[in-house]
Every structure is written in structure tokens, then in C-alpha cells.
Design a protein around this motif. Structure first.
Motif, PDB file in Angstrom:
ATOM      1  N   LEU A  52       0.603  -1.281   0.218  1.00  0.00           N
ATOM      2  CA  LEU A  52      -0.390  -0.170   0.255  1.00  0.00           C
ATOM      3  C   LEU A  52       0.919   1.048   0.192  1.00  0.00           C
ATOM      4  CD1 LEU A  52      -2.411  -1.311   2.778  1.00  0.00           C
ATOM      5  CD2 LEU A  52      -3.113  -1.180   0.113  1.00  0.00           C
ATOM      6  N   GLU A  53       2.276   1.418   0.790  1.00  0.00           N
ATOM      7  CA  GLU A  53       2.887   2.899   1.322  1.00  0.00           C
ATOM      8  C   GLU A  53       3.533   2.089  -0.527  1.00  0.00           C
ATOM      9  OE1 GLU A  53       5.095   1.347   4.254  1.00  0.00           O
ATOM     10  OE2 GLU A  53       3.856   2.123   5.681  1.00  0.00           O
ATOM     11  N   VAL A  70      -2.824  14.427  -6.418  1.00  0.00           N
ATOM     12  CA  VAL A  70      -3.587  12.907  -5.809  1.00  0.00           C
ATOM     13  C   VAL A  70      -4.265  12.570  -4.693  1.00  0.00           C
ATOM     14  CG1 VAL A  70      -3.625  10.222  -5.171  1.00  0.00           C
ATOM     15  CG2 VAL A  70      -2.132  11.636  -7.533  1.00  0.00           C
ATOM     16  N   ASP A  71      -5.579  12.799  -4.007  1.00  0.00           N
ATOM     17  CA  ASP A  71      -6.607  13.484  -2.579  1.00  0.00           C
ATOM     18  C   ASP A  71      -6.775  11.761  -2.499  1.00  0.00           C
ATOM     19  OD1 ASP A  71      -8.252  12.847  -4.623  1.00  0.00           O
ATOM     20  OD2 ASP A  71      -9.429  14.823  -4.175  1.00  0.00           O
ATOM     21  N   GLY A  72      -6.460  10.651  -3.414  1.00  0.00           N
ATOM     22  CA  GLY A  72      -7.270   9.623  -2.673  1.00  0.00           C
ATOM     23  C   GLY A  72      -6.906   8.533  -3.092  1.00  0.00           C
ATOM     24  N   ILE A  73      -7.560   7.513  -2.903  1.00  0.00           N
ATOM     25  CA  ILE A  73      -7.560   5.780  -3.668  1.00  0.00           C
ATOM     26  C   ILE A  73      -9.248   5.512  -3.752  1.00  0.00           C
ATOM     27  CG2 ILE A  73      -7.247   3.599  -3.627  1.00  0.00           C
ATOM     28  CD1 ILE A  73      -4.298   4.338  -2.084  1.00  0.00           C
ATOM     29  N   PRO A  99      -6.234   5.693  -7.893  1.00  0.00           N
ATOM     30  CA  PRO A  99      -6.092   6.761  -7.366  1.00  0.00           C
ATOM     31  C   PRO A  99      -7.391   7.697  -8.105  1.00  0.00           C
ATOM     32  CG  PRO A  99      -4.645   6.150  -9.452  1.00  0.00           C
ATOM     33  CD  PRO A  99      -5.509   5.137  -9.215  1.00  0.00           C
ATOM     34  N   THR A 100      -7.755   8.546  -6.963  1.00  0.00           N
ATOM     35  CA  THR A 100      -8.356   9.247  -7.393  1.00  0.00           C
ATOM     36  C   THR A 100      -7.661  11.272  -7.491  1.00  0.00           C
ATOM     37  OG1 THR A 100      -9.573  10.254  -5.159  1.00  0.00           O
ATOM     38  CG2 THR A 100     -10.008   8.396  -6.737  1.00  0.00           C
ATOM     39  N   GLY A 101      -8.182  11.653  -8.240  1.00  0.00           N
ATOM     40  CA  GLY A 101      -7.414  13.735  -8.183  1.00  0.00           C
ATOM     41  C   GLY A 101      -8.723  14.727  -9.298  1.00  0.00           C
ATOM     42  N   LYS A 102      -7.416  16.060  -8.620  1.00  0.00           N
ATOM     43  CA  LYS A 102      -7.662  16.540  -9.635  1.00  0.00           C
ATOM     44  C   LYS A 102      -6.668  17.233 -10.427  1.00  0.00           C
ATOM     45  CE  LYS A 102     -10.635  18.229  -6.127  1.00  0.00           C
ATOM     46  NZ  LYS A 102     -11.346  20.054  -4.772  1.00  0.00           N
ATOM     47  N   LYS A 103      -6.920  17.844 -11.739  1.00  0.00           N
ATOM     48  CA  LYS A 103      -5.666  18.022 -12.653  1.00  0.00           C
ATOM     49  C   LYS A 103      -5.355  19.350 -11.811  1.00  0.00           C
ATOM     50  CE  LYS A 103      -3.875  17.611 -16.163  1.00  0.00           C
ATOM     51  NZ  LYS A 103      -2.776  16.798 -16.979  1.00  0.00           N
ATOM     52  N   VAL A 104      -4.101  19.845 -12.159  1.00  0.00           N
ATOM     53  CA  VAL A 104      -4.009  21.301 -11.172  1.00  0.00           C
ATOM     54  C   VAL A 104      -2.992  21.945 -12.214  1.00  0.00           C
ATOM     55  CG1 VAL A 104      -2.054  22.011  -9.553  1.00  0.00           C
ATOM     56  CG2 VAL A 104      -3.181  20.031  -9.214  1.00  0.00           C
ATOM     57  N   ALA A 123     -11.222  12.527  -9.311  1.00  0.00           N
ATOM     58  CA  ALA A 123     -12.334  11.960 -10.209  1.00  0.00           C
ATOM     59  C   ALA A 123     -11.151  10.500 -10.628  1.00  0.00           C
ATOM     60  CB  ALA A 123     -12.397  12.480 -11.516  1.00  0.00           C
ATOM     61  N   ASP A 124     -11.394   9.794 -11.042  1.00  0.00           N
ATOM     62  CA  ASP A 124     -10.839   8.174 -11.369  1.00  0.00           C
ATOM     63  C   ASP A 124      -9.057   8.733 -11.998  1.00  0.00           C
ATOM     64  OD1 ASP A 124     -12.078   6.716  -9.737  1.00  0.00           O
ATOM     65  OD2 ASP A 124     -12.970   5.532 -11.188  1.00  0.00           O
ATOM     66  N   ILE A 125      -8.216   9.112 -11.857  1.00  0.00           N
ATOM     67  CA  ILE A 125      -7.326   9.046 -12.586  1.00  0.00           C
ATOM     68  C   ILE A 125      -6.425   8.132 -13.941  1.00  0.00           C
ATOM     69  CG2 ILE A 125      -4.883  10.215 -12.538  1.00  0.00           C
ATOM     70  CD1 ILE A 125      -5.065  11.009  -9.623  1.00  0.00           C
ATOM     71  N   GLN A 126      -7.624   7.522 -14.708  1.00  0.00           N
ATOM     72  CA  GLN A 126      -7.011   6.797 -15.805  1.00  0.00           C
ATOM     73  C   GLN A 126      -5.467   6.610 -16.369  1.00  0.00           C
ATOM     74  OE1 GLN A 126      -9.494   5.429 -16.979  1.00  0.00           O
ATOM     75  NE2 GLN A 126     -11.090   6.062 -15.201  1.00  0.00           N
ATOM     76  N   SER A 127      -4.836   7.845 -16.565  1.00  0.00           N
ATOM     77  CA  SER A 127      -3.102   7.189 -17.012  1.00  0.00           C
ATOM     78  C   SER A 127      -2.765   6.612 -15.436  1.00  0.00           C
ATOM     79  CB  SER A 127      -2.660   8.908 -16.985  1.00  0.00           C
ATOM     80  OG  SER A 127      -2.795   9.754 -16.307  1.00  0.00           O
TER      81      SER A 127
END
Length: 144
Positions: A52-53, A70-73, A99-104, A123-127
Motif C-alpha cells: 500500500l505504501e 492525487v487526493d485519494g484511492i 487513484p483519484t485527484g484533480k488536474k492542477v 475523479a479517477d485518474i485514468q492515466s
């Protein structure tokens, strides 16, 4: 310990966890009726702290390289395909992590600074690759 960690807001009681597990096992057992092969399905998935780490490090590092905060899983349930390539896991439940997150984006027009502007909801980070293949807690199935 000088600074103990804060108690996470998402904690639930052991009793409620047990009820969730019992509910899942009952629902899963009801959905398996009529199968020709009687295989005991997973009802728990285990990942080592090291795995996990390592995954968290992977998604944070590569997410940042691709311009994500990246803000979560997100944890998804899945079922392996019914084919020989998946061996004993064919048709069984799995859990995979995304992984989830926001584009910055940097906004240079705003006072010639590099202030960060977030333009999407998490949102899910598809890449970035999802993680799978934890230990499925069988045989026998685990009961919480």
C-alpha cells in the motif's frame, strides 16, 4: 508517544463492521446459486503495508508528474473472467484500487504568480495504473 495521530473520522464500530461483513456474505451466497463449479469466493482482501505504501508513493509521484493533485484511492469490486488464464481466480471476486485527484494547472496570468488552480472535481485518474492482486483471504473465507 509525543503526538499521537488524530482519530480518523471514518472509523466505525466493530459491531457495524461485523454486520457489514455478514450482509455481504449473505448477499454473495444468494447470488452464487446455480453455478456448476462450487468455488468458495473471497470475502476479504489483504494488502501488506509495504504494498500500500509503495502504491501510494507511485500514484503521488507519477500523478504529480502528470499534473494531478492525487487526493485519494477509490476501491472497486470486480470479478475475474471465467477463463483458464485466471486459473483458480476465474469467476471470483477481487478488489482493485484506483487513484483519484484533480488536474492542477499553473495560472501565470493571475498577478504573474504560479498560484495553483484546480479545475476539476476529484475523479479517477485514468492515466495511472490501478492496483490489484491482494491476498484474497481464502481458503477458508475469513469472517470479521
Amino acid at each position: 508517544m509525543k503526538n499521537p495521530p488524530a482519530k480518523p473520522a471514518q472509523l466505525i464500530t466493530k459491531e457495524f463492521a461485523k454486520q457489514l461483513n455478514v450482509n455481504y456474505n449473505k448477499k454473495k451466497a444468494a447470488s452464487v446459486t446455480g453455478k456448476s463449479k462450487k468455488k468458495e469466493d473471497a470475502n476479504a482482501i489483504w494488502y501488506s503495508l509495504e504494498a500500500l505504501e509503495s502504491y501510494i508513493h507511485y500514484i503521488k509521484t507519477n500523478g504529480a508528474k502528470e499534473g494531478y493533485n492525487v487526493d485519494g484511492i477509490r476501491f472497486y469490486f470486480g470479478t475475474y473472467p471465467e477463463d483458464e488464464a485466471h486459473g483458480e481466480k476465474a469467476g471470483l471476486t477481487t478488489l482493485f484500487l484506483v487513484p483519484t485527484g484533480k488536474k492542477v494547472e499553473s495560472n501565470e496570468d493571475q498577478l504573474k504568480s504560479f498560484a495553483l488552480v484546480e479545475d476539476e472535481t476529484p475523479a479517477d485518474i485514468q492515466s495511472l495504473s490501478p492496483m490489484n492482486y491482494g491476498n484474497i483471504g481464502r481458503p477458508p473465507s475469513l469472517v470479521y
